[in-house]
Design a protein around this motif. Structure first.
Motif, short mmCIF file in Angstrom:
data_model
loop_
_atom_site.label_atom_id
_atom_site.label_comp_id
_atom_site.label_asym_id
_atom_site.label_seq_id
_atom_site.Cartn_x
_atom_site.Cartn_y
_atom_site.Cartn_z
N ALA A 110 3.45 3.32 -10.78
CA ALA A 110 2.01 3.54 -10.71
C ALA A 110 1.32 2.31 -10.14
O ALA A 110 0.37 2.43 -9.36
CB ALA A 110 1.47 3.88 -12.10
N ASP A 111 1.82 1.13 -10.53
CA ASP A 111 1.21 -0.10 -10.03
C ASP A 111 1.40 -0.22 -8.52
O ASP A 111 0.50 -0.65 -7.81
CB ASP A 111 1.89 -1.32 -10.68
N ARG A 112 2.56 0.15 -8.07
CA ARG A 112 2.89 -0.11 -6.66
C ARG A 112 2.51 1.07 -5.78
O ARG A 112 1.75 0.92 -4.82
CB ARG A 112 4.40 -0.39 -6.50
N PHE A 113 3.09 2.21 -6.08
CA PHE A 113 2.84 3.36 -5.23
C PHE A 113 3.19 4.62 -6.02
O PHE A 113 4.35 5.00 -6.05
CB PHE A 113 3.72 3.27 -3.96
N PRO A 114 2.23 5.23 -6.64
CA PRO A 114 2.53 6.41 -7.45
C PRO A 114 3.23 7.47 -6.60
O PRO A 114 2.79 7.77 -5.49
CB PRO A 114 1.15 6.90 -7.89
N ARG A 115 4.32 7.97 -7.13
CA ARG A 115 5.11 8.99 -6.44
C ARG A 115 5.47 10.09 -7.44
O ARG A 115 5.54 9.82 -8.64
CB ARG A 115 6.41 8.39 -5.91
N PRO A 116 5.72 11.28 -6.97
CA PRO A 116 6.21 12.30 -7.88
C PRO A 116 7.58 11.88 -8.43
O PRO A 116 8.44 11.43 -7.65
CB PRO A 116 6.36 13.54 -6.98
N VAL A 117 7.74 12.01 -9.75
CA VAL A 117 8.98 11.60 -10.39
C VAL A 117 9.58 12.80 -11.11
O VAL A 117 8.87 13.55 -11.78
CB VAL A 117 8.72 10.45 -11.39
N ALA A 129 12.21 0.81 -5.30
CA ALA A 129 12.05 2.20 -4.88
C ALA A 129 10.86 2.40 -3.96
O ALA A 129 10.94 3.17 -3.00
CB ALA A 129 11.91 3.09 -6.12
N VAL A 130 9.78 1.72 -4.23
CA VAL A 130 8.56 1.97 -3.43
C VAL A 130 7.93 0.66 -3.00
O VAL A 130 8.02 -0.35 -3.70
CB VAL A 130 7.52 2.80 -4.23
N PRO A 131 7.30 0.66 -1.84
CA PRO A 131 6.52 -0.50 -1.43
C PRO A 131 5.20 -0.53 -2.19
O PRO A 131 4.88 0.41 -2.92
CB PRO A 131 6.29 -0.26 0.07
N VAL A 132 4.46 -1.59 -2.01
CA VAL A 132 3.16 -1.68 -2.68
C VAL A 132 2.11 -0.99 -1.80
O VAL A 132 1.91 -1.37 -0.65
CB VAL A 132 2.77 -3.16 -2.92
N ARG A 133 1.51 0.03 -2.36
CA ARG A 133 0.59 0.85 -1.59
C ARG A 133 -0.57 0.00 -1.05
O ARG A 133 -0.97 0.12 0.11
CB ARG A 133 0.05 1.96 -2.48
N ALA A 134 -1.11 -0.86 -1.94
CA ALA A 134 -2.26 -1.65 -1.54
C ALA A 134 -1.91 -2.55 -0.35
O ALA A 134 -2.69 -2.68 0.59
CB ALA A 134 -2.74 -2.50 -2.71
N ASP A 135 -0.70 -3.09 -0.38
CA ASP A 135 -0.27 -3.93 0.73
C ASP A 135 -0.23 -3.13 2.02
O ASP A 135 -0.67 -3.58 3.09
CB ASP A 135 1.12 -4.51 0.46
N LEU A 136 0.34 -1.92 1.90
CA LEU A 136 0.46 -1.08 3.09
C LEU A 136 -0.91 -0.68 3.61
O LEU A 136 -1.15 -0.68 4.82
CB LEU A 136 1.28 0.17 2.77
N LEU A 137 -1.78 -0.36 2.65
CA LEU A 137 -3.14 0.00 3.05
C LEU A 137 -3.79 -1.18 3.78
O LEU A 137 -4.41 -1.01 4.84
CB LEU A 137 -3.95 0.35 1.79
N ASP A 138 -3.61 -2.36 3.21
CA ASP A 138 -4.13 -3.57 3.88
C ASP A 138 -3.55 -3.69 5.27
O ASP A 138 -4.27 -3.98 6.24
CB ASP A 138 -3.74 -4.82 3.06
N GLN A 139 -2.25 -3.45 5.33
CA GLN A 139 -1.57 -3.61 6.63
C GLN A 139 -2.12 -2.61 7.64
O GLN A 139 -2.38 -2.96 8.79
CB GLN A 139 -0.07 -3.39 6.43
#
Lengths: 525, 83
Positions: free
Chosen positions: A173-180, A280-290
């Protein structure tokens, strides 16, 4: 230790002894109490012998060493919690209490927990298993699959209770919420390994696009624990299931220092469940920033590209110069040229007009020219006539003078002179001729004498003779003659033929002597 | 954002690939060597890629399902209630 004698309610049964009589059950109960009190909590080490699972779920076995045997039982509820699966010959340390089974006069150990005897033995077993599986190629690096950059669905194999699944979900959830998709399993105790293996295989069996979405990443996780607690993840079925998974798999069992065999078979090993979520997942916020940064750079680059070209165009436009000023300059030049053209035209015309005028002045009217020509013609005609008359008169005079001088007197005189000179010529001719003839005769005689004086004839007259060959050529050398050659000998008074050679019988000696003398004479010449 | 006009080839890209291409286009444009027409095309494509990436990032959801196995062995899923 009970003191039998002090036991209440026991009465002496025979005289002479005060030992009270008691029932079997009483005694058995008494023994049971005594044993349980004395051995309420023991740790015993021994080798498992004849383990037997009863249909009731209880496990019966024996613990033995080289000298003794103890019966042992593991109640159903405890069996499920055991960290190891008891096997024949396994050296274990069991914890529990001693009790008796009065029905069969037995005492036995009730096992609360069981562990392998000594870490060394367990580790040795694991090491051997690891070598065996590695030899099969289950841990080969080329089997490792890359993890997806951003999985759509993550399958998690772990216990539905406990901190592990919560840690994973929190970090996701912190990094990149995904269906689990959680596949609940027991992570320790009996059946845990089989459940974990089935879960991994079950996820792999899900069809893409089926009612349950197929995960594109698996996490197999368990919290920390003792080596025995983690044993399920050392089991061969779990290791094989992980190695055969076509879905990339992260193993996260225990803490960082714990290593289980599934870690060698998985595609990535995470030290903790939380770390598995991070892998498992990248950090969404970082990607969004990118992405947003990329967007800004995209705009900036495009704007700059346009600005650069605008500047370039403007610069080039400046380079082109102001068309109006260019036109002005050209216009001025045009005006100037136009003016000069007009001026030069006018000047030219004037110049030409002057020339025409000049020429016009020089140009006489044909009538005048004719008149002049007639005048000149008249003059010439008059001069011609005058000249002709004069020439006629002159010729006439000369004719008369020549005619006057023309008479035969002179001719006659010349004829008479000629005749007289002709008559005079013959006698003079005779005289001259005669005189010349006499002189020539004298001269001839003189030359004849001179000739005679130098001729060989003179020599001949002195007695010499001239020998000539057949061609009449003088022979001057004896060597030029051959025997039998015919020659001629010239004497003063004439020639005689002769033959060269030795005298023949018919020849006269005098002659031969005379002939023989000829060559020496020849030398005189 | 008008996702219905998103070119299908971009819509089919994974986030990773879309982001990689976006970065490549950005670098290309920043080098400033492209012809203007190409640059404009790249820019347009970059804009689409950025929208696609953003959309992918917005897909974030924390749904957690729990696998259930029916008596006949069929696998299903139901919302998991943890804690």
């Amino acid at each position: 230790m009970s003191d039998f004698s002090s036991h209440p309610g026991l009465a002496p049964t025979r005289p002479g002894t005060n030992l009270p009589e008691q029932s079997v059950s009483d005694l058995a109960r008494s023994v049971k109490r005594t044993v349980e009190d004395a051995f309420g909590y023991v740790r015993v080490r021994g080798e498992i012998s004849q383990p037997k699972r009863h249909t009731s779920g209880h496990l019966y076995l024996r613990l033995k060493d080289d000298a003794a045997v103890i019966e042992a039982v593991c109640w159903k509820g405890t069996v499920a919690r055991l960290s190891i699966r008891p096997e024949e010959g396994m050296e274990v340390v069991c914890t529990g209490k001693l009790t008796t089974y009065p029905g069969r006069s037995q005492y036995q150990l009730v096992i609360d927990s069981m562990e392998l005897a000594g870490e060394g033995a367990l580790l040795k077993m694991l090491e051997e298993r690891k070598k065996r599986l590695a030899a099969e190629g289950l841990f080969d690096a080329e089997r490792k699959k890359p993890l997806p950059f951003l999985p759509r669905v993550i399958g998690v194999v772990t216990s539905p209770t406990g901190a592990v699944i919560r840690d994973i979900l929190h970090r996701l959830a912190d990094r990149f919420p995904r269906p689990v998709l959680l596949w609940p399993v027991a992570v320790q105790g009996e059946g845990a390994a089989a459940q974990v293996a089935r879960a991994i295989q079950g996820f792999n069996r899900l069809e893409p696009g089926g009612p349950v979405p197929r995960p594109d990443l698996l996490i197999v996780a368990r919290g920390g624990g003792s080596l025995e607690d983690l044993m399920a993840f050392n089991e061969e079925i779990v290791v094989r299931a992980a190695a055969e998974s076509r879905i990339p798999l992260i193993s996260a069992v225990g803490h960082e220092t714990d290593t289980t065999l599934i870690d060698f078979a998985s595609d990535r090993r995470a030290p903790t469940p939380t770390a598995a979520a991070e892998m498992a997942v990248p950090v969404r916020a970082d990607l969004l920033d990118q992405v947003l940064d990329d967007e800004r750079r995209l705009h900036r680059a495009m704007t700059r590209a346009l600005d650069q070209r605008r500047t370039l165009v403007q610069g080039l436009a400046r380079g082109l110069g102001d068309p109006q000023s260019l036109l002005n300059g050209l216009s001025q030049r045009l005006d100037d040229r136009g003016e000069r053209l007009t001026l030069s035209m006018r000047a030219g015309i004037e110049r030409n007009q002057g020339a025409v005028r000049q020429l016009g002045l020089k140009l006489r009217h044909p009538r005048d020219v004719l008149r002049l020509a007639v005048t000149r013609l008249d003059g010439a005609a008059r001069a011609l006539r005058t000249g002709l008359d004069g020439a006629l008169r002159l010729s006439d005079g000369r004719y008369h003078r020549i005619a006057d001088r023309l008479s035969d007197r002179a001719l006659r005189r010349s004829l008479a002179d000629g005749t007289a000179r002709l008559a005079d010529l013959p006698p003079r001719l005779d005289r001259a001729h005669l005189a010349g003839l006499t002189a020539k005769a004298d001269r001839l005689a003189q030359l004849g004498r001179l000739l005679e004086s130098v001729s060989h004839r003179g020599v001949l007259s002195r007695g010499f003779a001239l020998v000539t060959d057949a061609d009449g050529q003088p022979v001057t050398r004896a060597a030029d003659l051959m025997d039998g050659q015919r020659v001629a000998i010239a004497f003063q008074d004439g020639d005689r033929p002769a033959v060269i050679g030795a005298p023949t019988p018919s020849a006269k000696p005098a002659r031969s002597r005379k002939q023989a003398e000829i060559p020496p004479q020849g030398r005189l010449f | 954002m008008t996702d219905q006009t998103l070119p299908p080839d971009i819509a089919a890209l994974s986030f990773e690939d879309a982001l990689a291409e976006l970065e490549r286009i950005v670098r290309q444009l920043e080098e400033g060597k492209a012809k203007l027409d190409d640059a404009i095309q790249s820019y347009e494509r970059g804009t689409w890629l950025k929208r696609h990436c953003e959309a992918k990032l917005r897909e974030a959801q924390a749904k957690v399902d729990r696998i259930t196995i029916a008596a006949d062995g069929t696998i299903g899923a139901e919302p998991a209630r943890l804690d």
